[in-house]
Design an enzyme around this catalytic site. Sequence first.
Site, PDB file in Angstrom:
ATOM      1  N   HIS A 126      46.761  45.898  40.523  1.00 15.71           N
ATOM      2  CA  HIS A 126      47.783  45.876  39.475  1.00 15.71           C
ATOM      3  C   HIS A 126      47.943  47.252  38.818  1.00 15.71           C
ATOM      4  O   HIS A 126      47.051  48.099  38.891  1.00 15.71           O
ATOM      5  CB  HIS A 126      47.416  44.849  38.397  1.00 15.71           C
TER       6      HIS A 126
ATOM      7  N   GLU B  41      40.240  38.363  38.885  1.00 14.99           N
ATOM      8  CA  GLU B  41      39.149  39.320  38.752  1.00 14.99           C
ATOM      9  C   GLU B  41      37.856  38.601  38.387  1.00 14.99           C
ATOM     10  O   GLU B  41      37.866  37.444  37.935  1.00 14.99           O
ATOM     11  CB  GLU B  41      39.508  40.374  37.686  1.00 14.99           C
TER      12      GLU B  41
END
Length: 370
Positions: A174, A250
């Site tokens: 990202h 994550e």
Amino acid sequence: MRQFAVEADGGSRGNPGPAGYGAVVVDAATGETLTETAGFLGTATNNTAEYRGLIAGLRAARDLDPEARVEVRMDSKLVVEQMAGRWRIKHPDIQPLAAEAAAVFPPGQVTYTWIPRAENQHADRLANEAMDAGARGERWSAAGSTADLPAAAPPPAAAPPDLGAPTTFVLLRHGETALTPERRFSGSGGSDPGLSDTGRRQAARTAEALAARGTVQAVVSSPLRRCRETAEAVAERLGLGVTVDEGLRETAFGAWEGLTFGEVRERWPDDLAEWLASPDAAPTGGGESFGEVAARVAETRDRLRAAQAGRTVLLVSHVTPVKTLVRLALDAPWQALFRMELAAASLSAVAYYADGNASVRLLNDTGHLR
């Protein structure tokens, strides 16, 4: 003394989800299949299913000959390393399963070997047969199993098999958030920040670069906001939708969320040192270990490969999942995670072939951001 090889596997369609296991006992000298076992577990995690497969395989071997020497062969690095005593087992649900497996044979009678997934297909097929039977409301039966059917003979060396188009995962970390330049722990349990102005510019440039290549056929994103915003920017430019997959999130960093490395070292030096030294050690306060993340990411990889076979798919994720996918493709030890740089909005790529092999084609490419 007889020598057995136990090949075991387990799987979960959802992690947790409908789960099953399979195991086969092989005569180590002749390669002959001696017995098969499989079972449906109901709802369970992938890791639990793998341990259940191990226990079932060991018990089947003991039933054949309790004095035999046994080599366990599994494609789960986590189970092999934990049972071999090289990785600690901290998950409370797994500890009793590992103890149950260790108690089947006397100490020293069993060894553990990791094998590639392509070499564990018999046990894998058994596990899938058990899950299929469970979905039909039936019990797995050895009489109806086809898991041990011999593979077709390979073609002559002069005419190698046509493996077809690989399944290619383009791995996009990202774009930046406000926490990224400060190098703060930002995982699944924190504030879930969105992209900063810099991050939005990075996402736009990545979208243009991928549109120019014209190869991406689907976009799958972590559920966290920074990934979804990055994925949506790219998908809109490509004219595609975004599928969210929990497996791409994550690591959960527990009490370390939002802190810098130095702040964590000052507050919990022993916990940090243990985390850096063992893939089974979790961050303070209930985070995920590297081993747990690897198991989750491997399950996600296999599920997406099956669903997107032969396609090029953009996976928008985070540092640890992307590094883990690369590490697994290279069959590298877990410490390789510390030897990779992964910048915000960087691109990496892994191609997966029908024979089980993988090829890392790109790592940490940021040329599109310049």
